[in-house]
Write an enzyme that holds these catalytic residues in place. Structure first.
Site, PDB file in Angstrom:
ATOM      1  N   GLU A  75       0.816  -1.214   0.000  1.00 33.36           N
ATOM      2  CA  GLU A  75       0.000   0.000   0.000  1.00 33.36           C
ATOM      3  C   GLU A  75       0.853   1.268   0.000  1.00 33.36           C
ATOM      4  OE1 GLU A  75      -3.039   0.318  -0.616  1.00 33.36           O
ATOM      5  OE2 GLU A  75      -3.648  -1.759  -0.504  1.00 33.36           O
ATOM      6  N   CYS A 128     -21.559   0.514 -18.484  1.00 35.05           N
ATOM      7  CA  CYS A 128     -21.594   0.558 -17.019  1.00 35.05           C
ATOM      8  C   CYS A 128     -22.962   0.154 -16.483  1.00 35.05           C
ATOM      9  CB  CYS A 128     -21.237   1.961 -16.538  1.00 35.05           C
ATOM     10  SG  CYS A 128     -21.310   2.139 -14.750  1.00 35.05           S
ATOM     11  N   CYS A 154     -26.818   6.876 -12.277  1.00 35.82           N
ATOM     12  CA  CYS A 154     -25.686   7.791 -12.052  1.00 35.82           C
ATOM     13  C   CYS A 154     -26.101   9.216 -12.427  1.00 35.82           C
ATOM     14  CB  CYS A 154     -24.494   7.357 -12.903  1.00 35.82           C
ATOM     15  SG  CYS A 154     -23.094   8.486 -12.831  1.00 35.82           S
ATOM     16  N   CYS A 196     -19.122   4.464 -19.835  1.00 34.23           N
ATOM     17  CA  CYS A 196     -20.498   4.630 -19.356  1.00 34.23           C
ATOM     18  C   CYS A 196     -21.496   3.755 -20.126  1.00 34.23           C
ATOM     19  CB  CYS A 196     -20.920   6.096 -19.451  1.00 34.23           C
ATOM     20  SG  CYS A 196     -19.927   7.182 -18.404  1.00 34.23           S
TER      21      CYS A 196
END
Length: 330
Positions: A16, A181, A187, A178
């Site tokens: 990380e 999606c 959205c 999109c």
DNA sequence: AAGCCGGGGGC
DNA sequence: GCCCCAGGCTT
């Protein structure tokens, strides 16, 4: 990814930290080298910080390496060498903020903390139609609350991994997918045709130009180097002595002689030549122009005082050095 | 809240 | 060239 499926908190921590502001492909070789050199918290804590920095050469944001080492020492002193198991204790470690504490807590221990990174901010801002500038504590808090509410309490790790993957592959910064999606029907940014406008970011300041006139002073196949201090960029890294100006105009022999006299007690240059090739390194908020000169001295070198050292080129290559110096010495 | 801190990859 | 990035610390 080599850390896929790994549960060891130490390894998750290292991955990380490496991935902060760093592409996966860039980080992987560093991750493998790091774990080989420092396989446990204990081995990291017991190694000199300079060896950690040297391994970090070329990765940037060197405070990450210094903080890794500092945190390892902290874990040995305060947690008996065992990686802490609560979010609060994890977040106390130097170099670990809200994102990294949440990532380790969920990935290593299955604790219900939602990660908020640039991917998550982008997704949440678009989905809920947050049109405000995103670099405010208000929006950050809003995004954290919404994400935390969405977090699947039974599978926090899977949720966190999934939302970041979704941001990287579908809800991308540019040209998001999109049309493919599954979320687009609900959205807000998509329905208002504002996907390209969200997230809204501050216009950033132009970078500042700085000119570092580096001096390669060679004697007996060794050259003079110094370790950088705490104040400026490249904290603790090694480099050649240099003079800084705010123009690319060459330094005169007189200016360099004056500098060498004052800084190193060296008097007299027998030969000075400027190299044709110069280098420009882009940092997050500065341009560093590296201009290099070869210096031959009339006399032997005096004894150096810190932070100056006298080493071979091959030795310098093993130390933590800025990319600019790496380019120069090849 | 703003500034500081690297470097590589995509376009 | 400009933008992006699995951030955190200091001021």
């Amino acid at each position: 990814m080599p850390w896929k499926g790994v549960k060891d908190p130490y390894k998750i921590w290292v991955s990380e930290i490496i991935l902060q502001q760093t592409q996966v492909s860039q980080g992987i070789p560093y991750y493998n080298r790091f774990l080989k050199a420092f396989p446990t918290v204990m081995s990291l804590a017991n190694s000199p910080v300079d060896s950690v920095l040297a391994l970090w050469t070329g990765l940037g944001y060197y405070s990450r390496a210094r903080n890794l080492h500092k945190a390892a020492v902290h874990i040995v002193e305060h947690h008996n060498g065992k990686f802490p198991k609560s979010f609060e204790e994890i977040k106390e470690l130097p170099g670990i903020g809200d994102y990294t504490a949440s990532a380790i807590s969920s990935f290593a221990y299955g604790l219900p903390y939602a990660v908020v990174d640039a991917n998550v901010i982008r997704i949440i801002a678009r989905y809920y139609g947050i049109e405000e500038e995103i670099h405010t504590s208000k929006v950050r808090k809003q995004v954290k609350e919404k994400t935390q509410a969405l977090l699947t309490k039974k599978k926090p790790a899977a949720f966190n991994q999934a939302i970041m993957d979704f941001g990287a592959t579908v809800c991308k910064p540019k040209e998001p997918l999109c049309e493919d999606c599954v979320m687009s029907s609900s959205c807000i940014a998509f329905s208002l045709d504002k996907v390209a406008l969200i997230p809204r970011k501050k216009t950033k300041k132009p970078r500042r130009d700085r000119y570092f006139h580096y001096l390669e002073i060679i004697q007996n196949k060794k050259l003079i180097i110094r370790q950088r201090g705490e104040k400026d960029i490249w904290h603790s890294l090694y480099e050649l002595p240099y003079l800084e100006t705010n123009s690319k105009r060459s330094m005169s022999k007189k200016q360099i002689e004056s500098y060498l006299k004052k800084e190193l007690g060296i008097s007299g240059i027998s030969n000075l030549s400027k190299l044709d090739k110069s280098y420009k390194q882009t940092l997050s908020h500065q341009f560093i122009h590296g201009i290099f000169y070869k210096v031959h001295l009339k006399e032997d070198l005096p004894r150096f005082k810190a932070p100056y050292l006298h080493v071979t080129v091959s030795k310098l290559k093993k130390l933590a050095i800025p990319k600019l110096i790496d380019w120069y010495i090849g």
